[in-house]
Design an enzyme around this catalytic site. Structure first.
Site, PDB file in Angstrom:
ATOM      1  N   HIS A  10      -0.192 -52.783  24.964  1.00 32.22           N
ATOM      2  CA  HIS A  10       0.371 -52.085  23.815  1.00 32.22           C
ATOM      3  C   HIS A  10       1.311 -51.018  24.366  1.00 32.22           C
ATOM      4  O   HIS A  10       0.924 -49.867  24.568  1.00 32.22           O
ATOM      5  CB  HIS A  10      -0.746 -51.458  22.975  1.00 32.22           C
ATOM      6  CG  HIS A  10      -0.267 -50.868  21.688  1.00 32.22           C
ATOM      7  ND1 HIS A  10      -0.796 -49.718  21.149  1.00 32.22           N
ATOM      8  CD2 HIS A  10       0.692 -51.267  20.809  1.00 32.22           C
ATOM      9  CE1 HIS A  10      -0.195 -49.433  20.017  1.00 32.22           C
ATOM     10  NE2 HIS A  10       0.708 -50.358  19.790  1.00 32.22           N
ATOM     11  N   ASP A  58       7.120 -52.299  21.919  1.00 35.11           N
ATOM     12  CA  ASP A  58       5.729 -52.118  21.469  1.00 35.11           C
ATOM     13  C   ASP A  58       4.701 -53.028  22.131  1.00 35.11           C
ATOM     14  O   ASP A  58       3.571 -52.617  22.328  1.00 35.11           O
ATOM     15  CB  ASP A  58       5.665 -52.318  19.951  1.00 35.11           C
ATOM     16  CG  ASP A  58       4.344 -51.866  19.356  1.00 35.11           C
ATOM     17  OD1 ASP A  58       3.898 -50.740  19.659  1.00 35.11           O
ATOM     18  OD2 ASP A  58       3.744 -52.631  18.593  1.00 35.11           O
ATOM     19  N   SER A  77       0.551 -45.481  17.880  1.00 34.22           N
ATOM     20  CA  SER A  77       1.619 -45.170  16.945  1.00 34.22           C
ATOM     21  C   SER A  77       1.859 -43.666  16.876  1.00 34.22           C
ATOM     22  O   SER A  77       0.919 -42.873  16.802  1.00 34.22           O
ATOM     23  CB  SER A  77       1.250 -45.694  15.557  1.00 34.22           C
ATOM     24  OG  SER A  77       2.180 -45.285  14.596  1.00 34.22           O
ATOM     25  N   ARG A 113       8.706 -46.976   8.111  1.00 32.85           N
ATOM     26  CA  ARG A 113       8.972 -47.901   9.221  1.00 32.85           C
ATOM     27  C   ARG A 113      10.338 -48.580   9.085  1.00 32.85           C
ATOM     28  O   ARG A 113      10.847 -48.779   7.985  1.00 32.85           O
ATOM     29  CB  ARG A 113       7.897 -48.993   9.258  1.00 32.85           C
ATOM     30  CG  ARG A 113       6.523 -48.500   9.664  1.00 32.85           C
ATOM     31  CD  ARG A 113       6.417 -48.359  11.160  1.00 32.85           C
ATOM     32  NE  ARG A 113       5.104 -47.886  11.581  1.00 32.85           N
ATOM     33  CZ  ARG A 113       4.713 -47.870  12.850  1.00 32.85           C
ATOM     34  NH1 ARG A 113       5.514 -48.297  13.802  1.00 32.85           N
ATOM     35  NH2 ARG A 113       3.516 -47.420  13.165  1.00 32.85           N
ATOM     36  N   LYS A 166       6.451 -44.216  21.964  1.00 30.50           N
ATOM     37  CA  LYS A 166       6.794 -45.429  22.714  1.00 30.50           C
ATOM     38  C   LYS A 166       8.211 -45.901  22.404  1.00 30.50           C
ATOM     39  O   LYS A 166       9.008 -46.157  23.298  1.00 30.50           O
ATOM     40  CB  LYS A 166       5.822 -46.565  22.390  1.00 30.50           C
ATOM     41  CG  LYS A 166       4.408 -46.386  22.850  1.00 30.50           C
ATOM     42  CD  LYS A 166       3.626 -47.675  22.780  1.00 30.50           C
ATOM     43  CE  LYS A 166       3.734 -48.405  21.462  1.00 30.50           C
ATOM     44  NZ  LYS A 166       3.291 -47.617  20.308  1.00 30.50           N
ATOM     45  N   THR A 167       8.498 -46.034  21.125  1.00 31.63           N
ATOM     46  CA  THR A 167       9.791 -46.571  20.728  1.00 31.63           C
ATOM     47  C   THR A 167      10.918 -45.586  21.066  1.00 31.63           C
ATOM     48  O   THR A 167      11.950 -45.964  21.619  1.00 31.63           O
ATOM     49  CB  THR A 167       9.801 -46.881  19.220  1.00 31.63           C
ATOM     50  OG1 THR A 167       8.787 -47.852  18.947  1.00 31.63           O
ATOM     51  CG2 THR A 167      11.139 -47.423  18.775  1.00 31.63           C
ATOM     52  N   LYS A 225       0.664 -57.156  13.950  1.00 34.79           N
ATOM     53  CA  LYS A 225      -0.502 -56.829  14.765  1.00 34.79           C
ATOM     54  C   LYS A 225      -1.492 -57.984  14.840  1.00 34.79           C
ATOM     55  O   LYS A 225      -2.285 -58.065  15.781  1.00 34.79           O
ATOM     56  CB  LYS A 225      -1.190 -55.573  14.232  1.00 34.79           C
ATOM     57  CG  LYS A 225      -0.373 -54.304  14.458  1.00 34.79           C
ATOM     58  CD  LYS A 225       0.015 -54.120  15.926  1.00 34.79           C
ATOM     59  CE  LYS A 225       0.738 -52.805  16.165  1.00 34.79           C
ATOM     60  NZ  LYS A 225       1.221 -52.669  17.572  1.00 34.79           N
ATOM     61  N   ARG A 236      -1.888 -49.913   8.210  1.00 39.92           N
ATOM     62  CA  ARG A 236      -2.866 -50.968   8.439  1.00 39.92           C
ATOM     63  C   ARG A 236      -4.199 -50.635   7.773  1.00 39.92           C
ATOM     64  O   ARG A 236      -4.514 -49.473   7.525  1.00 39.92           O
ATOM     65  CB  ARG A 236      -3.081 -51.158   9.948  1.00 39.92           C
ATOM     66  CG  ARG A 236      -1.881 -51.731  10.686  1.00 39.92           C
ATOM     67  CD  ARG A 236      -2.216 -51.981  12.151  1.00 39.92           C
ATOM     68  NE  ARG A 236      -2.607 -50.769  12.837  1.00 39.92           N
ATOM     69  CZ  ARG A 236      -3.854 -50.435  13.147  1.00 39.92           C
ATOM     70  NH1 ARG A 236      -4.854 -51.241  12.832  1.00 39.92           N
ATOM     71  NH2 ARG A 236      -4.126 -49.299  13.770  1.00 39.92           N
TER      72      ARG A 236
END
Length: 541
Positions: A228, A265, A246, A330, A250-251, A209, A68
């Site tokens: 988030h 997410d 990130s 990703r 989380k994933t 996002k 980003r």
């Protein structure tokens, strides 16, 4: 690929839906409407946008921008929203005249060019979903939107009316001197026009996002907590929510074959429970391992979008350990590619909330049980370490940072607004909070080692199973955090960070420095209850 009288477009615009012309887009080339997955893959590869991996996944390179570009994101200042937005380094203002001029230039750029239109929903709860139209000049971005967001039914497409439109034009580079942008990249959010302009960057995460940022403005105003986080649910209906930036896990941690994945997410928490905002997953896949992350590894197949993953030039095999392009490789895939997902994207109220942090200094306990006041303190603090490549401008080493709500770059309202809403819901539903450190032990980055994923999984299992409910807790004298003295499958030296260091004096010095950073960061929050403000580190400096 253009439709002719002999070969009509197989996916024409439904007769009752809103046309691009109705939205002011005229003079465009052919519009490809809501193409299915296989056709989008064909288009993307046929146009030379990417390559096919041996797994069947489509692989794309994003060039200069592999993450980003937060400094290039702006929100249009307009009367309807300007009084609520937390203006500052995250939410930078831009005047509506700048947006209008740039939109005009983008429309000129698109004259005669084909575009891809993907009509989607964001929000699995029908009472709180948002109709989002994504218009882009790359088939790759249309495929990304198709996989990441919720797909309307044929009936819903026939009456689709976009509430927000995202226009993604990576091939258009802004001229800062002429357009009033910071660089050639721009992400402009306009709540009055209900539109987002994205240009100058191929990184598809900007699309994802942008939708999250919109909902972070809209949902809390309806009393819905936007989060988030990832979320899963056990067979007994016990919901667990994992907050984190990130790279914190989380994933990975929510993709558990023994539990059912709600989402990886972004979620909302309404009066009815937790719901997924998206219909897909966007997983980091640098150093992806079949043994440690079998669910994500198994999702790398036909239809999956891979960004900046290096391919073997002969076999087209994915080289997941290769970070030569970026650490921020990703994989975007539909949630149904994960076993045991929740088809409705909805579940009840959370029993456990886990705040994930990647402590680059190696001083926080791997697992701590939080009081309600500590939960609010650490939610507002949002401490972690950003990993190189997730955003432009980061160095080779992790960078310690504080990101309010574990997602400050996407939060549009003041952080206190989200914290108050989260606190209300946790008290109402008796939710227990934990702080889980997935970072370093035995020393900081470069000296210690990353806490092994099997140990982290064992701690999560212990939390969710209730095995830690009666385990004695020890209070850390510096951070005031209460951590368990034992956990099945985890060495005691891991649970006690001080004992993992070879030199206890160096540990204390590093811990005090980090505690000081916590306290210094928290000074920026005004109007916070003293009980919450005092729930942070006990010693600093």
């Amino acid at each position: 690929m253009a439709a002719t009288a002999e070969t009509p477009n197989e996916h024409p615009l439904p007769p009752h839906a809103v046309r691009l012309e109705d939205q002011g887009f005229t003079g465009l080339g052919e519009a490809f409407w809501n193409l299915p997955q296989a056709v989008l893959v064909e288009h993307a590869l046929g146009r030379g946008e990417g390559q096919l991996a041996d797994s069947g996944a489509a692989v794309f390179r994003t060039g200069t921008y592999t993450g980003r570009s937060p400094q290039d994101k702006f929100i249009v200042r307009e009367p309807g929203s300007e009084g609520e937005i937390a203006w500052g380094s995250v939410n930078r203002p831009v005047e509506s005249e700048v947006f209008d001029r740039l939109l005009g230039r983008v429309q000129e750029h698109l004259q005669g060019r084909p575009v891809y239109v993907t009509d989607t929903f964001a929000g699995a709860d029908p009472e709180h979903r948002l109709a989002v139209r994504v218009v882009c000049e790359r088939a790759y971005h249309a495929l990304f939107a198709h996989q990441l967001f919720l797909k309307p039914s044929a009936e819903e497409l026939g009456a689709f009316r976009p509430e927000f439109t995202i226009l993604a034009v990576p091939d258009f580079k802004a001229d800062p001197g002429r357009d009033g942008t910071r660089s050639e990249v721009f992400i402009l959010v306009n709540f009055a026009r209900r539109m987002v302009l994205i240009g100058g960057t191929l990184y598809a995460g900007e699309i994802k996002k942008s939708v999250f940022s919109i909902l972070n403005y809209l949902l809390p105003r309806r009393g819905v907590m936007s989060m988030h986080c990832s979320a899963n649910v056990g067979d007994a209906g016990d919901v667990a929510v994992f907050f984190g930036l990130s790279g914190t896990g989380k994933t990975t941690l929510s993709a558990d074959r023994r539990r059912h994945l709600i989402g990886d997410d972004e979620h909302g928490w309404s009066d009815s429970g937790v719901f997924n905002i998206e219909g897909g997953c966007y997983a980091k896949c640098i150093r992806l391992d079949r043994t440690n992350e079998p669910e994500i590894y198994g999702a790398i197949r036909f239809g999956t979008v891979l960004e900046n993953v290096v391919l073997d030039p002969e076999t087209r095999g994915c080289q997941f350990d290769d970070a030569s392009l970026t650490e921020n490789t990703r994989a975007a895939y539909p949630i149904e590619y994960i076993p045991n997902y929740v088809p409705s994207g909805r579940a009840g109220h959370p029993k456990h909330i886990v705040f994930l942090t990647c402590d680059a200094f190696g001083v926080l306990p791997p697992l701590s049980r939080l009081s309600p006041e500590q939960a609010m303190y650490h939610f507002l603090s949002g401490y972690t370490a950003k990993v190189a490549g997730t955003e432009r401008g980061l160095g080779a080493e992790p960078s310690a940072t504080f990101s309010a709500c574990f997602g400050e770059p996407f939060m549009v309202l003041p952080p206190q607004r989200y914290a108050e809403l989260l606190g209300q819901k946790m008290r109402q539903h008796g939710t227990q909070a934990w702080l889980l450190n997935t970072g370093w032990t035995g020393g900081g980055f470069g000296e210690g080692r990353r806490i092994p994923l099997p140990y982290t999984r064992a701690m999560v299992d212990a939390v969710l199973s209730g095995r830690l409910d009666e385990v004695p807790l020890k209070t850390d004298p510096i951070f005031g955090l209460r951590h368990p003295l034992s956990c099945l499958g985890v060495p005691e030296t891991i649970l006690e960070p001080r004992s993992a260091w070879a030199d206890p004096i160096l540990y204390v010095e590093a811990a005090r420095r980090l505690a000081g950073r916590f306290r210094k960061n928290f000074e920026r929050f005004g109007g916070i209850s003293p009980v919450i403000a005092e729930a942070g580190p006990l010693i600093s400096g």
